[in-house]
Design an enzyme around this catalytic site. Structure first.
Site, PDB file in Angstrom:
ATOM      1  N   GLU A 143      72.066 116.758  52.319  1.00 25.60           N
ATOM      2  CA  GLU A 143      72.762 116.575  53.604  1.00 25.60           C
ATOM      3  C   GLU A 143      72.866 115.105  54.006  1.00 25.60           C
ATOM      4  OE1 GLU A 143      71.066 118.074  57.262  1.00 25.60           O
ATOM      5  OE2 GLU A 143      69.057 117.972  56.453  1.00 25.60           O
TER       6      GLU A 143
ATOM      7  N   ASN B 192      82.358 120.863  76.011  1.00 22.77           N
ATOM      8  CA  ASN B 192      81.561 121.118  74.811  1.00 22.77           C
ATOM      9  C   ASN B 192      81.578 122.630  74.635  1.00 22.77           C
ATOM     10  OD1 ASN B 192      79.781 121.155  72.712  1.00 22.77           O
ATOM     11  ND2 ASN B 192      77.960 121.004  73.997  1.00 22.77           N
ATOM     12  N   GLY B 193      82.112 123.110  73.503  1.00 27.48           N
ATOM     13  CA  GLY B 193      82.124 124.559  73.282  1.00 27.48           C
ATOM     14  C   GLY B 193      83.425 124.994  72.636  1.00 27.48           C
TER      15      GLY B 193
ATOM     16  N   HIS C   2      65.397 132.649  34.498  1.00 25.57           N
ATOM     17  CA  HIS C   2      66.459 133.615  34.798  1.00 25.57           C
ATOM     18  C   HIS C   2      67.784 132.924  35.058  1.00 25.57           C
ATOM     19  CE1 HIS C   2      63.434 136.727  34.895  1.00 25.57           C
ATOM     20  NE2 HIS C   2      62.697 135.969  35.700  1.00 25.57           N
TER      21      HIS C   2
ATOM     22  N   TRP D  86      82.991 116.557  68.251  1.00 28.45           N
ATOM     23  CA  TRP D  86      82.828 117.072  66.887  1.00 28.45           C
ATOM     24  C   TRP D  86      83.894 118.136  66.738  1.00 28.45           C
ATOM     25  CZ3 TRP D  86      79.948 121.639  64.736  1.00 28.45           C
ATOM     26  CH2 TRP D  86      79.859 121.574  63.340  1.00 28.45           C
TER      27      TRP D  86
ATOM     28  N   LYS E 272      74.191 117.473  64.981  1.00 27.23           N
ATOM     29  CA  LYS E 272      72.774 117.753  65.182  1.00 27.23           C
ATOM     30  C   LYS E 272      72.539 119.180  65.664  1.00 27.23           C
ATOM     31  CE  LYS E 272      68.411 117.001  65.428  1.00 27.23           C
ATOM     32  NZ  LYS E 272      67.643 116.969  64.169  1.00 27.23           N
TER      33      LYS E 272
ATOM     34  N   LYS F 201      67.398 118.277  52.450  1.00 33.93           N
ATOM     35  CA  LYS F 201      67.298 116.885  52.931  1.00 33.93           C
ATOM     36  C   LYS F 201      68.121 115.952  52.058  1.00 33.93           C
ATOM     37  CE  LYS F 201      65.756 117.099  56.555  1.00 33.93           C
ATOM     38  NZ  LYS F 201      66.065 118.435  56.617  1.00 33.93           N
TER      39      LYS F 201
ATOM     40  N   CYS G   6      79.408 118.712  70.955  1.00 32.63           N
ATOM     41  CA  CYS G   6      80.029 117.504  71.497  1.00 32.63           C
ATOM     42  C   CYS G   6      79.094 116.986  72.585  1.00 32.63           C
ATOM     43  CB  CYS G   6      81.385 117.824  72.123  1.00 32.63           C
ATOM     44  SG  CYS G   6      82.551 118.470  70.959  1.00 32.63           S
TER      45      CYS G   6
ATOM     46  N   GLU H 105      63.683 122.977  51.313  1.00 28.29           N
ATOM     47  CA  GLU H 105      63.833 121.956  52.359  1.00 28.29           C
ATOM     48  C   GLU H 105      64.083 120.583  51.751  1.00 28.29           C
ATOM     49  OE1 GLU H 105      64.415 121.757  55.296  1.00 28.29           O
ATOM     50  OE2 GLU H 105      63.800 119.749  55.920  1.00 28.29           O
TER      51      GLU H 105
ATOM     52  N   ARG I  30      75.615 114.093  68.681  1.00 25.46           N
ATOM     53  CA  ARG I  30      76.091 115.469  68.922  1.00 25.46           C
ATOM     54  C   ARG I  30      77.487 115.674  68.345  1.00 25.46           C
ATOM     55  NH1 ARG I  30      73.287 118.207  72.755  1.00 25.46           N
ATOM     56  NH2 ARG I  30      75.050 119.595  73.033  1.00 25.46           N
TER      57      ARG I  30
HETATM   58  C1  AGP Z   1      68.544 120.274  59.050  1.00 28.19           C
HETATM   59  O1  AGP Z   1      68.233 118.990  58.547  1.00 28.19           O
HETATM   60  C2  AGP Z   1      69.972 120.407  59.495  1.00 28.19           C
HETATM   61  N1  AGP Z   1      70.363 119.399  60.392  1.00 28.19           N
HETATM   62  C3  AGP Z   1      70.329 121.803  59.971  1.00 28.19           C
HETATM   63  O2  AGP Z   1      70.140 122.673  58.881  1.00 28.19           O
HETATM   64  C4  AGP Z   1      69.496 122.359  61.150  1.00 28.19           C
HETATM   65  O3  AGP Z   1      68.174 122.588  60.752  1.00 28.19           O
HETATM   66  C5  AGP Z   1      70.111 123.702  61.596  1.00 28.19           C
HETATM   67  O4  AGP Z   1      71.431 123.467  62.039  1.00 28.19           O
HETATM   68  C6  AGP Z   1      69.315 124.401  62.709  1.00 28.19           C
HETATM   69  O5  AGP Z   1      69.306 123.593  63.872  1.00 28.19           O
HETATM   70  P1  AGP Z   1      68.284 123.986  65.065  1.00 28.19           P
HETATM   71  O6  AGP Z   1      66.909 123.859  64.507  1.00 28.19           O
HETATM   72  O7  AGP Z   1      68.580 123.030  66.161  1.00 28.19           O
HETATM   73  O8  AGP Z   1      68.582 125.413  65.446  1.00 28.19           O
END
Ligand code: AGP
Length: 616
Positions: free
Chosen positions: A496, A100-101, A512, A74, A611, A493, A2, A489, A27
């Site tokens: 997500e 936040n937490g 397999h 969030w 994020k 991308k 948050c 990766e 956030r």
């Molecule tokens: C990646 O595009 C995502 N947003 C997510 O997987 C991110 O990489 C993961 O949460 C780790 O975040 P960090 O690098 O801030 O630890």
């Protein structure tokens, strides 16, 4: 996950708080709220949805108050709604809190407080905090906060206010909390003091900040900040000078933060590698590793890399690199897995954690496990002063500037560049690789920012090409060896930000299982560089073509054979295998971005994601 902010100044603070929340919206953004203090009450406005909903709600209000707190949420406990939105108050209207937490023992505390006559109006864990503080409040806010937080279990960053005390109290036990004095008056707003979760929210008011550590709090008055521990003992802290300018955290002309950050990669890669090697001497310069006396590498017999999400993909590439340049045994695990198993870590383990935000709860927990077991901790991180950086023995920053888009792009390629430098450093210090070999790799690494710029020139082609894939339901991404993590990766991308299902797989695994999925409706995105498994990858693609599969290949410039087995080919400059992951990532980022934009997705703030995942 948050965003929280508090401001105490000498002019109306509502516009500042709203502005600060907007800069932290990535956030968390399912609801937002603001609380302003009068001399005998709170003015509180909260709304479900993004900050602009809250902004509209207060647009016609005459809000002249000079002390306030704000929050963008969030959800973790309680669905996104107005009554679950922060700020939260006690039922005697004495105390207001933004958090936040997560308060892990909130149900137990809620029971205790109910027995004392308190009534609750939300499903959140946060709401117990103002009620608990109110129990101890006799007019002095800091002492009431200190007593209350002793009973909290979990991870929390708070800003607390009381209209009777007219000060703000910022607290940190877990998620980030930054405080500073507003130096430059803006829009006629004079001096003041500010507390926030994030640099982007504070930057327009000050560049000199204190990063609170766990167990620390700050008492903010209009022109003073008092730093103490949770027992009230004064503490001395270094001021951190932030070099980011406010514009850096804006989109500067791009449609999305993610797009801006994809195109920033030539600069972020340059900034990340500059000054970290001596080309003539064929040596790596990572003074950040001095605290672990890098000569100790000879003491290490085991490297364990850990992270989450995209950063975990960087760990997988790091494994290939460190194995190639050293004789060390290398292991990789997710932060969320490592923390719950019994990893064999000891003083001979070099433990490398990778995190863009430095606040990912699972990665932090893994770090703490490694610390307890005697490992030597090196973190690769993008946020100065973040928690992981202060809990590691050494830190190598990725120097990308703020990465605002939830989907990580520039931080990822910068992590790969740092891992190349770190692997070379280990190889040089342990004598596994010669100066000449190191020089040869460095010579190519220096070119990488320019080569990335060249790949980015294919943006228009990829934008046009991606149009044809917006209605696909499934994708398979294939790679081999050091490029297998890039297939993972690329798939992450796409899924997500466009919400299209995509899986990354080692190309050799097709037979397999996944080959049963092949159809003309499931495009196969394949990374095909002319390395030692090139022929094998070509034969994998022939198997796909024989089953009516559609192949999209990312291949080396100059590769004339790939066109025989792929329906569509995008080329990247041919470089040494150890540097190919950086270049291959770029077209996959662009492809995912454009498919998502074609679909009208909220690219910077995809649904259900935040994020920085600061909760488990
Ligand atoms: C990646 O595009 C995502 N947003 C997510 O997987 C991110 O990489 C993961 O949460 C780790 O975040 P960090 O690098 O801030 O630890």
């Amino acid at each position: 996950m948050c965003g929280i902010i508090g401001y105490i100044g000498d002019k109306p603070v509502a516009p500042l708080i709203i502005d600060g929340l907007k800069k932290m919206e990535y956030r968390g953004y399912d609801s937002a709220g603001i609380a302003l203090l009068t001399e005998n009450d709170f003015i509180v406005h909260r709304a479900q949805g993004k900050i602009k909903v809250l902004e509209k709600l207060i647009a016609d209000e005459k809000l002249s108050m000079t002390i306030g707190v704000g929050h963008t949420r969030w959800a973790t406990h309680g669905v996104p709604s107005e009554e679950n939105a922060h700020p939260h108050r006690d039922d005697k209207n004495k105390i207001v809190v933004v958090q936040n937490g997560i308060i892990e023992n909130f149900l137990e505390l809620k029971d205790k407080l109910r027995k004392l006559g308190h009534e609750f109006s939300s499903q959140t864990d946060t709401e117990v905090i103002p009620h608990l503080i109110a129990e101890y409040f006799e007019g002095d806010l800091p002492s009431a906060v200190r007593k209350a937080i002793r009973e909290l279990k979990g991870a929390f960053a708070l800003v607390v206010a009381s209209w009777e005390d007219q000060r703000l109290v910022a607290v940190r036990e877990g998620p980030p909390m930054i405080v500073g004095r507003a130096e430059n008056s803006r829009d006629g707003i004079g001096s003041g003091t500010i507390a926030a979760s994030d640099i982007a929210a504070i930057l327009e008011h000050t560049r000199s900040v204190y990063f609170l550590d766990d167990g620390e709090m700050a008492v903010l008055d209009e022109d003073s900040i008092e730093l103490t521990d949770f027992d009230g003992n004064a503490i001395e802290k270094e001021i951190t000078k932030i070099t980011w300018n406010p514009i850096q955290a804006q989109k500067d002309g791009y449609q999305h933060f993610m797009q801006k950050e994809i195109f920033q990669q030539p600069e972020s890669l340059r900034d990340t590698i500059i000054g970290r090697f001596d080309l003539e001497a064929g040596e790596i310069i990572l003074d950040e590793l001095a605290p672990i006396e890098k000569e100790n590498y000879s003491n290490f017999n085991h490297v364990l890399l850990t992270a989450c999400g995209t950063a975990w993909h960087a760990c997988l590439v790091g494994k290939y690199l460190i194995e190639k340049f050293s004789d060390l045994r290398v292991e990789v695990d997710y932060g969320s897995e490592l923390r719950y198993r019994d990893p064999k870590i000891d003083e001979r383990t070099l433990f490398i954690s990778i995190s863009q935000s430095g606040e990912t709860a699972d990665t932090l927990a893994a770090n703490r496990t490694a610390k307890e077991k005697g490992g030597t901790l090196v973190s690769i991180c993008n946020v100065v002063g973040s928690t992981i950086t202060r809990e590691s023995d050494a830190v190598i920053y990725t120097r990308c500037g703020p990465e605002i888009g939830v989907a990580s792009t520039k931080a990822f390629t910068a992590q790969l560049a740092v891992l190349v430098l770190l692997a070379l450093n280990i190889g040089r210090v342990t004598g596994k690789i010669s100066k000449d070999k190191c020089r040869e790799i460095l010579q190519e690494l220096i070119e990488i920012p320019q080569l990335v710029r060249r790949v980015l020139k294919q943006d228009a082609d990829l934008k046009e090409f991606s149009k044809h894939y917006r209605d696909k339901q499934d994708f398979l991404y294939l790679g081999r060896g050091i490029n297998y993590p890039i297939a993972l990766e690329g798939a992450l991308k796409l899924k997500e930000i466009s919400y299209i299902h995509a899986e990354g797989y080692p190309a050799g695994e097709m037979k397999h299982g996944p080959i049963a999925l092949i159809s003309s409706e499931m495009p196969i995105m394949t990374l095909v560089t002319q390395n030692n498994v090139y022929e094998k990858t070509l034969s994998n693609l022939m198997e796909v073509k024989a089953r009516d599969g559609e192949v999209i290949a990312i291949a080396d410039e100059g590769d004339e054979r790939i066109g025989e087995v792929a329906d569509h080919v995008f080329h990247v400059p041919k470089v040494s295998e150890v540097l190919s992951p950086i270049l291959l990532t770029i077209p996959l980022q662009l492809f995912a971005y454009h498919v998502a934009v074609h679909l009208g997705c909220d690219v910077d703030q995809p649904r259900n994601l935040a994020k920085s995942v600061t909760v488990e």
